[in-house]
Write a protein that holds these residues in place. Structure first.
Motif, PDB file in Angstrom:
ATOM      1  N   CYS A 116      -0.414   9.231  11.396  1.00  0.00           N
ATOM      2  CA  CYS A 116       0.040   7.893  10.990  1.00  0.00           C
ATOM      3  C   CYS A 116       0.726   7.421  12.279  1.00  0.00           C
ATOM      4  N   LYS A 126       0.902  -1.248  -0.189  1.00  0.00           N
ATOM      5  CA  LYS A 126       0.176  -0.116   0.119  1.00  0.00           C
ATOM      6  C   LYS A 126       0.957   1.297   0.009  1.00  0.00           C
ATOM      7  N   ILE A 135       5.226   5.861   1.931  1.00  0.00           N
ATOM      8  CA  ILE A 135       4.614   7.332   1.326  1.00  0.00           C
ATOM      9  C   ILE A 135       5.889   7.796   0.490  1.00  0.00           C
ATOM     10  N   LEU A 194      -0.720   2.545   5.688  1.00  0.00           N
ATOM     11  CA  LEU A 194       0.038   2.616   4.537  1.00  0.00           C
ATOM     12  C   LEU A 194       1.424   1.828   4.765  1.00  0.00           C
ATOM     13  N   ALA A 201      -6.612   5.696   3.340  1.00  0.00           N
ATOM     14  CA  ALA A 201      -5.609   4.815   3.691  1.00  0.00           C
ATOM     15  C   ALA A 201      -5.516   4.208   5.166  1.00  0.00           C
ATOM     16  N   GLU A 221      -7.660   6.254  -2.088  1.00  0.00           N
ATOM     17  CA  GLU A 221      -7.385   5.159  -3.057  1.00  0.00           C
ATOM     18  C   GLU A 221      -7.896   5.472  -4.265  1.00  0.00           C
ATOM     19  N   ALA A 237       1.652   5.393  -0.925  1.00  0.00           N
ATOM     20  CA  ALA A 237       0.970   6.625  -1.341  1.00  0.00           C
ATOM     21  C   ALA A 237       1.723   7.587  -2.146  1.00  0.00           C
TER      22      ALA A 237
END
Length: 200
Positions: free
Chosen positions: A159, A49, A131, A128, A122, A92, A51
């Motif tokens: 985060c 995943k 990034i 995530l 996310a 997303e 970003a």
């Protein structure tokens, strides 16, 4: 505090001037070098995943990276900035075609509309792995100079509070954006790694 703000503003002005002096061909050439570096990077290869920012003219182009994300079936998340605050979500992006239909902001970048509620955020999707960080300037100590709105620093703080913790962060920089030292304060979150074309 005022002195720090003034130092950051002066450096932003200098960095914008440096990047503005680059030709479109040179920016594209460096972008391709950095894309190749990233696409074989162990962190990128192992992450699911990711970003990624949709690049503006004065940023490293992320077009090749986004194409690769979809090619390998990774999940791609892109920023949605709230212009009235420092709030940003990572939403997303489903397909390349999906990106083409996104509305343009006043900054001339595509992002999901504010009333677009059908995309997964996310952090709600479990957090995530990686990034990719934009910015105006970077130093070799992980310090980054953004555009002054605090979008990424605020998001990274969210985060850090998330059960998954802070994702790995990689900045993509033109070599003209490298600085000896970036002035920072307590709200500036350090980045883990920076990719740039090294002439040495």
């Amino acid at each position: 505090m005022a002195a720090l703000r003034a130092a950051k503003q002066a450096l932003r002005k200098d960095l914008k001037r440096r990047v503005a002096a680059l030709s479109a061909e040179e920016k594209q050439r460096q972008s391709e070098v950095l894309s190749r570096q990233l696409l074989r990077h162990p962190k990128y290869l192992s992450c699911e995943k990711i970003a990624v920012f949709l690049s503006m003219d004065d940023e490293v182009s992320t077009e090749q990276i986004i194409n690769d994300l979809f090619k390998w079936g990774k999940r791609c998340f892109i920023p949605r900035y709230e212009s009235s605050s420092s709030h940003m979500d990572m939403l997303e992006l489903k397909t390349l075609q999906d990106m083409e239909t996104l509305p343009l902001t006043s900054w001339n970048i595509r992002q999901p509309a504010q009333d677009d509620n059908r995309r997964e955020e996310a952090l709600a999707a479990g957090g995530l792995d990686l990034i990719l960080m934009p910015g105006l300037g970077f130093d070799r100590f992980g310090r980054r100079l953004g555009r002054g709105r605090g979008f990424y620093d605020t998001y990274l703080e969210r985060c850090i509070r998330h059960p998954k913790g802070k994702p790995y962060t990689i900045a993509l920089a033109f070599k003209e954006q490298l600085c000896q030292e970036i002035p920072v304060d307590d709200n500036d979150v350090l980045i883990d790694e920076m990719l740039y074309e090294d002439d040495e």
